[in-house]
Design a protein around this motif. Structure first.
Motif, PDB file in Angstrom:
ATOM      1  N   GLU A  94     -23.078   5.558 -31.163  1.00 50.18           N
ATOM      2  CA  GLU A  94     -24.208   4.815 -30.593  1.00 50.18           C
ATOM      3  C   GLU A  94     -24.961   4.154 -31.734  1.00 50.18           C
ATOM      4  OE1 GLU A  94     -24.904   7.758 -26.738  1.00 50.18           O
ATOM      5  OE2 GLU A  94     -26.235   7.906 -28.482  1.00 50.18           O
ATOM      6  N   ALA A  95     -25.090   2.832 -31.672  1.00 51.01           N
ATOM      7  CA  ALA A  95     -25.796   2.053 -32.698  1.00 51.01           C
ATOM      8  C   ALA A  95     -27.215   1.793 -32.201  1.00 51.01           C
ATOM      9  CB  ALA A  95     -25.068   0.742 -32.965  1.00 51.01           C
ATOM     10  N   ILE A  96     -28.204   2.357 -32.928  1.00 49.16           N
ATOM     11  CA  ILE A  96     -29.599   2.359 -32.465  1.00 49.16           C
ATOM     12  C   ILE A  96     -30.335   1.116 -32.967  1.00 49.16           C
ATOM     13  CG2 ILE A  96     -31.675   3.756 -32.231  1.00 49.16           C
ATOM     14  CD1 ILE A  96     -29.031   5.159 -31.404  1.00 49.16           C
ATOM     15  N   LYS A  97     -31.002   0.429 -32.035  1.00 45.06           N
ATOM     16  CA  LYS A  97     -31.811  -0.732 -32.388  1.00 45.06           C
ATOM     17  C   LYS A  97     -33.229  -0.287 -32.727  1.00 45.06           C
ATOM     18  CE  LYS A  97     -29.156  -3.589 -29.149  1.00 45.06           C
ATOM     19  NZ  LYS A  97     -29.191  -4.419 -27.931  1.00 45.06           N
ATOM     20  N   GLU A  98     -34.017  -1.226 -33.242  1.00 45.07           N
ATOM     21  CA  GLU A  98     -35.377  -0.884 -33.672  1.00 45.07           C
ATOM     22  C   GLU A  98     -36.232  -0.386 -32.509  1.00 45.07           C
ATOM     23  OE1 GLU A  98     -38.885  -2.738 -36.528  1.00 45.07           O
ATOM     24  OE2 GLU A  98     -37.412  -4.075 -35.642  1.00 45.07           O
ATOM     25  N   ASN A  99     -36.006  -0.906 -31.287  1.00 45.56           N
ATOM     26  CA  ASN A  99     -36.813  -0.508 -30.132  1.00 45.56           C
ATOM     27  C   ASN A  99     -36.329   0.776 -29.459  1.00 45.56           C
ATOM     28  OD1 ASN A  99     -34.492  -1.323 -28.846  1.00 45.56           O
ATOM     29  ND2 ASN A  99     -35.436  -2.954 -27.636  1.00 45.56           N
ATOM     30  N   GLY A 100     -35.275   1.420 -30.018  1.00 43.60           N
ATOM     31  CA  GLY A 100     -34.757   2.662 -29.460  1.00 43.60           C
ATOM     32  C   GLY A 100     -33.560   2.484 -28.545  1.00 43.60           C
ATOM     33  N   LYS A 111     -15.870  -0.504 -38.346  1.00 44.87           N
ATOM     34  CA  LYS A 111     -15.762  -1.799 -39.021  1.00 44.87           C
ATOM     35  C   LYS A 111     -16.445  -2.888 -38.206  1.00 44.87           C
ATOM     36  CE  LYS A 111     -13.495  -0.401 -42.617  1.00 44.87           C
ATOM     37  NZ  LYS A 111     -14.188  -0.360 -43.934  1.00 44.87           N
ATOM     38  N   VAL A 112     -16.371  -2.776 -36.891  1.00 46.61           N
ATOM     39  CA  VAL A 112     -17.057  -3.744 -36.011  1.00 46.61           C
ATOM     40  C   VAL A 112     -18.567  -3.620 -36.196  1.00 46.61           C
ATOM     41  CG1 VAL A 112     -17.428  -4.439 -33.606  1.00 46.61           C
ATOM     42  CG2 VAL A 112     -15.173  -3.617 -34.342  1.00 46.61           C
ATOM     43  N   ILE A 113     -19.035  -2.374 -36.282  1.00 45.65           N
ATOM     44  CA  ILE A 113     -20.477  -2.135 -36.447  1.00 45.65           C
ATOM     45  C   ILE A 113     -20.957  -2.643 -37.803  1.00 45.65           C
ATOM     46  CG2 ILE A 113     -22.271  -0.346 -36.573  1.00 45.65           C
ATOM     47  CD1 ILE A 113     -20.510   1.348 -34.712  1.00 45.65           C
ATOM     48  N   GLU A 114     -20.142  -2.435 -38.847  1.00 47.58           N
ATOM     49  CA  GLU A 114     -20.539  -2.852 -40.197  1.00 47.58           C
ATOM     50  C   GLU A 114     -20.787  -4.350 -40.281  1.00 47.58           C
ATOM     51  OE1 GLU A 114     -17.659  -1.421 -42.967  1.00 47.58           O
ATOM     52  OE2 GLU A 114     -18.131   0.679 -42.597  1.00 47.58           O
ATOM     53  N   LYS A 116     -22.262  -5.962 -38.085  1.00 50.48           N
ATOM     54  CA  LYS A 116     -23.495  -6.252 -37.330  1.00 50.48           C
ATOM     55  C   LYS A 116     -24.663  -5.375 -37.776  1.00 50.48           C
ATOM     56  CE  LYS A 116     -20.752  -7.009 -33.098  1.00 50.48           C
ATOM     57  NZ  LYS A 116     -20.592  -6.563 -31.685  1.00 50.48           N
ATOM     58  N   THR A 117     -24.604  -4.835 -38.984  1.00 49.78           N
ATOM     59  CA  THR A 117     -25.602  -3.825 -39.380  1.00 49.78           C
ATOM     60  C   THR A 117     -27.040  -4.339 -39.342  1.00 49.78           C
ATOM     61  OG1 THR A 117     -25.134  -4.383 -41.683  1.00 49.78           O
ATOM     62  CG2 THR A 117     -24.102  -2.403 -40.797  1.00 49.78           C
ATOM     63  N   LYS A 118     -27.246  -5.640 -39.486  1.00 48.26           N
ATOM     64  CA  LYS A 118     -28.615  -6.165 -39.467  1.00 48.26           C
ATOM     65  C   LYS A 118     -29.277  -5.968 -38.098  1.00 48.26           C
ATOM     66  CE  LYS A 118     -28.053  -9.582 -43.152  1.00 48.26           C
ATOM     67  NZ  LYS A 118     -28.122 -11.004 -43.532  1.00 48.26           N
ATOM     68  N   LYS A 119     -28.458  -5.727 -37.066  1.00 46.42           N
ATOM     69  CA  LYS A 119     -28.993  -5.510 -35.715  1.00 46.42           C
ATOM     70  C   LYS A 119     -29.522  -4.100 -35.514  1.00 46.42           C
ATOM     71  CE  LYS A 119     -26.815  -6.567 -32.006  1.00 46.42           C
ATOM     72  NZ  LYS A 119     -25.736  -6.672 -30.989  1.00 46.42           N
ATOM     73  N   TYR A 120     -29.060  -3.166 -36.351  1.00 48.10           N
ATOM     74  CA  TYR A 120     -29.317  -1.752 -36.089  1.00 48.10           C
ATOM     75  C   TYR A 120     -30.085  -1.072 -37.216  1.00 48.10           C
ATOM     76  CZ  TYR A 120     -25.550  -2.836 -32.809  1.00 48.10           C
ATOM     77  OH  TYR A 120     -24.782  -3.410 -31.847  1.00 48.10           O
ATOM     78  N   LYS A 121     -30.789  -0.004 -36.849  1.00 49.33           N
ATOM     79  CA  LYS A 121     -31.499   0.768 -37.878  1.00 49.33           C
ATOM     80  C   LYS A 121     -30.784   2.078 -38.217  1.00 49.33           C
ATOM     81  CE  LYS A 121     -34.762   3.446 -35.082  1.00 49.33           C
ATOM     82  NZ  LYS A 121     -36.161   3.915 -34.986  1.00 49.33           N
TER      83      LYS A 121
END
Length: 543
Positions: A94-100, A111-114, A116-121
């Motif tokens: 689960e990739a957590i965003k700033e708003n939870g 690798k897909v998440i890496e 897009k790391t700027k989207k997640y905290k």
């Protein structure tokens, strides 16, 4: 569920039940706010962050512990995210965003998440591992190396550092010592009244005698710099068992007690004070009750006056705090001058981001520690005011003001976390960091052809550092003052609330006494039974 969590929830349920069947049940129950504390206890998790510099071997260690390469290794600071490791039969990330909110990925989609790391905290790994299940309720967190270039990542790092209950610290033997940055992080952890276990990693890269010398040197470093007599645990690719041994020594029961024991103890003391006040009022004539109300109203005026005086003094305190923090940052930058000069000489393009992150991390951590000190100091100022007050002992026990003193700091801790307070600095920190970037950009542009090591060192010391400190001194006093005012008002507000509760208790007891005089002894008997039941329930808290 761990025993202390179960006991604390049971204590709240039984204590709430002990207040039933009196004419004062609603008043006493509302005053304690049982549902709030039950929710806090039920939802609290025990995070164990695994921290260290980049490339210290954190992810490698955790993969070895998991028996499979779930976590990415060797990734850049730009793509590193704090990663919780939880047990689940249904493996996923689960990739957590700033708003939870969060996005769900397959367990092998890192690798897909890496990308897009700027989207997640941060991330939550759900892994089907018996070792992770056996570790519950502890939750390991694979932390990025300190000083991530992305502000969102740094906020997550601070969040987990603040929420952590124990820390696993890795330091690569390649450095030969504990770096200044890691020592500062260890100091920060201890300043938060938390504890850590220390590991020397990658020890298969050096001969055994070298490892013994490095371990001895590091142990002395921690003794000298941190006044901490910590063991240096050895880790290598073939020697991972030390990690599991240390994990088994971490006591969840004790950690959970540290989180809630003081708070529940102080809240229970105030509840007992409330019951005593009602009983005393029922046993006394109306004049004594009215006298106590007048004393409470006078005491409240003293609290408000103290609040006004402290707010007036806050500007001077804010300037003093700013100067202290600015001086500390200046000294740390100067002590790190060689590294800064090497960085700008070898990697000028990355230097701006590197320096911004370094100053940002230092500033945030120092702010958090200073606010922690300020909260205690302000709570003590109000406590002194309480000590000078006198109340009719026929109605209000002298213990009440002592209990209020203990409760005031607990109240501010639960209503305003250090992280929330420090969050108020974010716009100002961002402004300061952008100014630093502008200063560095100008330097890089003007000194493109004259950027050798010695010149860079001279320019950083004589131009960049003084300008950074000047801007920090200019920007931070106002926000420090705002936070001091906020803390002062919150402590005053919590005391005002308790004074109002006490007045309401006396008035309610008087009203019920006049309405049903023939039932006074029955009311007192029921309240005494409630007191006895609470006294028995306190065994669940270890009191």
């Amino acid at each position: 569920m761990i025993k202390n969590k179960k006991n604390y929830i049971e204590f709240l349920e039984k204590t709430k039940g002990a207040l039933a069947n009196t004419r004062f049940t609603e008043e006493l129950t509302n005053n304690f706010d049982f549902s709030k504390y039950e929710k806090m206890i039920k939802e609290r998790e025990l995070f164990v962050p695994v921290v260290g510099a980049f490339s210290a071997g954190k992810s490698t260690l955790l993969n070895a512990f998991l028996g499979k390469d779930y976590l990415s290794t060797g990734i850049s600071p730009e793509t590193a995210l704090a990663s919780e490791i939880r047990f689940s039969m249904d493996e996923r990330i689960e990739a957590i965003k700033e708003n939870g909110d969060f996005d769900t990925y397959k367990i092998n989609d890192i690798k897909v998440i890496e990308a897009k790391t700027k989207k997640y905290k941060s991330l939550r790994y759900h892994i089907n591992s018996s070792d992770i299940k056996n570790l519950e309720p502890l939750i390991l967190v694979d932390m990025p190396g300190f000083g991530s270039p992305l502000d969102l990542h740094n906020q997550a790092i601070l969040e987990f550092i603040s929420k952590g209950v124990h820390y696993i610290v890795l330091n690569s033997c390649e450095s030969g010592n504990i770096t200044k940055d890691i020592l500062k992080q260890l100091e920060f952890i201890l300043d938060l009244d938390k504890d850590f276990s220390f590991f020397l990693s990658k020890t298969d890269l050096k001969p055994e005698n070298d490892i013994k010398e490095i371990s001895y040197y590091i142990k002395n470093q921690m003794n000298d710099f941190l006044l901490s007599d910590k063991e240096v645990n050895i880790l290598s690719q073939n020697k991972q068992e030390n990690f599991q041994k240390i994990l088994k020594t971490i006591n969840p029961e004790e950690l959970f007690k540290n989180l809630f024991y003081k708070m529940l103890k102080s809240k229970t003391a105030l509840l007992e004070d409330s019951i005593n006040t009602i009983i005393n009022t029922l046993n006394s004539d109306k004049e004594k009750g009215l006298k106590a109300i007048v004393q409470l109203q006078e005491g409240l005026k003293q609290i408000k006056k103290k609040e006004t005086n402290l707010i007036k003094e806050s500007k001077d305190s804010a300037i003093k705090s700013t100067l202290n923090i600015s001086d500390e940052i200046e000294n740390e930058l100067i002590n790190n001058l060689d590294n800064l000069a090497k960085k700008i000489s070898r990697e000028p393009i990355k230097f701006e981001t590197y320096l911004q992150n370094k100053v940002q991390t230092m500033l945030r951590e120092k702010i958090i520690i200073k606010l922690k000190e300020d909260k205690k100091e302000l709570a003590n100022d109000f406590a002194k005011e309480l000590k000078n007050m006198s109340f009719s002992l026929d109605i209000i026990s002298q213990d009440w003001t002592d209990d209020l003193k203990d409760n005031s700091l607990e109240a501010i801790e639960s209503s305003m976390s250090l992280l929330q307070l420090a969050g108020g600095f974010n716009p100002y920190i961002a402004l300061a960091i952008s100014i630093i970037g502008n200063l560095v950009s100008i330097f890089l542009k003007n000194d493109r052809d004259n950027r050798n090591f010695e010149n860079a060192k001279s320019q950083i010391k004589s131009k960049i550092i003084p300008d950074i400190i000047s801007k920090l001194k200019e920007i931070t006093p106002k926000i420090f003052n705002d936070n001091l005012v906020t803390i002062t008002k919150e402590i005053s507000k919590s005391l005002e609330k308790e004074f109002s509760k006490k007045e309401a208790e006396i008035k309610l007891a008087q009203k019920e006494s006049e309405k049903n005089k023939e039932k006074i002894q029955e009311d007192i008997s029921r309240l005494e039974k409630s007191k006895s039941a609470i006294q028995k329930n306190k065994k669940l808290l270890g009191l």
